[in-house]
Design a protein around this motif. Structure first.
Motif, PDB file in Angstrom:
ATOM      1  N   UNK A 128      78.152 -13.389   7.211  1.00 15.80           N
ATOM      2  CA  UNK A 128      79.186 -14.134   6.493  1.00 15.80           C
ATOM      3  C   UNK A 128      78.613 -14.980   5.361  1.00 15.80           C
ATOM      4  N   UNK A 129      77.491 -15.666   5.599  1.00 17.05           N
ATOM      5  CA  UNK A 129      77.005 -16.657   4.628  1.00 17.05           C
ATOM      6  C   UNK A 129      76.268 -16.043   3.446  1.00 17.05           C
ATOM      7  N   UNK A 160      68.730 -25.137  -1.694  1.00 12.83           N
ATOM      8  CA  UNK A 160      68.050 -23.862  -1.854  1.00 12.83           C
ATOM      9  C   UNK A 160      68.233 -22.869  -0.729  1.00 12.83           C
ATOM     10  N   UNK A 161      68.927 -23.252   0.323  1.00 12.61           N
ATOM     11  CA  UNK A 161      69.031 -22.355   1.465  1.00 12.61           C
ATOM     12  C   UNK A 161      69.773 -21.059   1.112  1.00 12.61           C
ATOM     13  N   UNK A 162      70.857 -21.170   0.380  1.00 14.41           N
ATOM     14  CA  UNK A 162      71.655 -19.996   0.028  1.00 14.41           C
ATOM     15  C   UNK A 162      71.091 -19.236  -1.170  1.00 14.41           C
ATOM     16  N   UNK A 163      70.199 -19.886  -1.906  1.00 11.79           N
ATOM     17  CA  UNK A 163      69.776 -19.390  -3.216  1.00 11.79           C
ATOM     18  C   UNK A 163      69.159 -18.003  -3.171  1.00 11.79           C
ATOM     19  N   UNK A 164      68.307 -17.718  -2.202  1.00 14.00           N
ATOM     20  CA  UNK A 164      67.646 -16.409  -2.152  1.00 14.00           C
ATOM     21  C   UNK A 164      68.667 -15.275  -2.084  1.00 14.00           C
ATOM     22  N   UNK A 165      69.661 -15.424  -1.233  1.00  7.08           N
ATOM     23  CA  UNK A 165      70.685 -14.386  -1.110  1.00  7.08           C
ATOM     24  C   UNK A 165      71.520 -14.252  -2.362  1.00  7.08           C
ATOM     25  N   UNK A 189      80.885 -13.727  -1.832  1.00  3.38           N
ATOM     26  CA  UNK A 189      80.455 -13.433  -0.470  1.00  3.38           C
ATOM     27  C   UNK A 189      79.323 -14.325   0.006  1.00  3.38           C
ATOM     28  N   UNK A 190      79.080 -15.409  -0.715  1.00  2.00           N
ATOM     29  CA  UNK A 190      78.007 -16.335  -0.358  1.00  2.00           C
ATOM     30  C   UNK A 190      78.571 -17.729  -0.155  1.00  2.00           C
ATOM     31  N   UNK A 191      78.056 -18.406   0.850  1.00  2.00           N
ATOM     32  CA  UNK A 191      78.466 -19.778   1.115  1.00  2.00           C
ATOM     33  C   UNK A 191      77.398 -20.728   0.598  1.00  2.00           C
ATOM     34  N   UNK A 192      77.812 -21.647  -0.285  1.00  2.00           N
ATOM     35  CA  UNK A 192      76.927 -22.681  -0.804  1.00  2.00           C
ATOM     36  C   UNK A 192      77.630 -24.008  -0.586  1.00  2.00           C
ATOM     37  N   UNK A 193      76.979 -24.902   0.120  1.00  2.00           N
ATOM     38  CA  UNK A 193      77.603 -26.186   0.428  1.00  2.00           C
ATOM     39  C   UNK A 193      77.127 -27.297  -0.497  1.00  2.00           C
ATOM     40  N   UNK A 205      77.571 -23.889 -11.758  1.00  2.00           N
ATOM     41  CA  UNK A 205      76.237 -23.732 -12.348  1.00  2.00           C
ATOM     42  C   UNK A 205      75.592 -22.386 -12.002  1.00  2.00           C
ATOM     43  N   UNK A 206      75.957 -21.821 -10.879  1.00  2.00           N
ATOM     44  CA  UNK A 206      75.418 -20.514 -10.494  1.00  2.00           C
ATOM     45  C   UNK A 206      75.939 -19.441 -11.448  1.00  2.00           C
TER      46      UNK A 206
END
Length: 175
Positions: free
Chosen positions: A52-53, A109-114, A140-144, A150-151
């Motif tokens: 999901x994330x 940065x946790x979500x950044x790689x995906x 399809x990505x979760x960024x908190x 900015x992405x």
């Protein structure tokens, strides 16, 4: 694929970021675990473990894939690209990574790689994307932390640079 028992071990071979690699795994080992624990490639993050994330996104044979939903044995013979393969060399950011830095498109940065892997995969096939297309790609990505503006701005900037519309060579080295 041969019939596998849950506890049996198998040698799995694939190419990761252009390098032939092999790893011993159990039949039930996920690709995230094979990459992180078997090969020491910790750039692929494990978040929700349910697909999901999006933190675990990699490219398998040029297609975005959730590594937490992919068995390592299913990647036999595949070409895998991870976030470690985006750089231009040791200590040198790739175009997309440098754009993320310029646009402050990451915080924890946790979500950044995906997200980087999804965008890299998409930009390889669609070099002139619209804001709306990129919004769908990262949907399809979760960024908190950052929000998504900015992405998307970073991805548009990187796409333009990759097409040759603008250059930021001084920004491609780690500070």
């Amino acid at each position: 694929m041969p019939k596998l028992s849950a506890a049996s071990r198998h040698s799995v071979s694939f190419t990761v970021n252009g390098v032939a690699r092999s790893v011993e795994v159990e039949s039930r080992t996920l690709l995230t675990d094979a990459l992180r624990h078997g090969l020491g490639m910790t750039g692929t993050h494990v978040g929700c473990e349910h697909g999901v994330c999006g933190s675990c996104t990699v490219a398998i044979d040029g297609t975005m894939a959730r590594a937490c939903l992919t068995l390592a044995v299913a990647a036999e013979g595949c070409d895998i690209r991870t976030v470690e393969g985006l750089g231009l060399g040791p200590g040198r950011l790739g175009v997309l990574q440098a754009a993320f830095k310029r646009h402050h498109a990451l915080q924890c940065g946790f979500c950044t790689a995906g997200i980087l892997m999804s965008l890299d995969t998409y930009l390889r096939r669609h070099p002139d994307p619209s804001r709306e297309e990129l919004t769908l790609v990262i949907g399809g990505h979760l960024c908190r932390c950052t929000g998504y503006a900015p992405i998307v701005a970073a991805a548009l900037d990187a796409a333009a640079e990759l097409r040759g519309a603008q250059k930021h060579p001084e920004e491609t080295a780690h500070a």
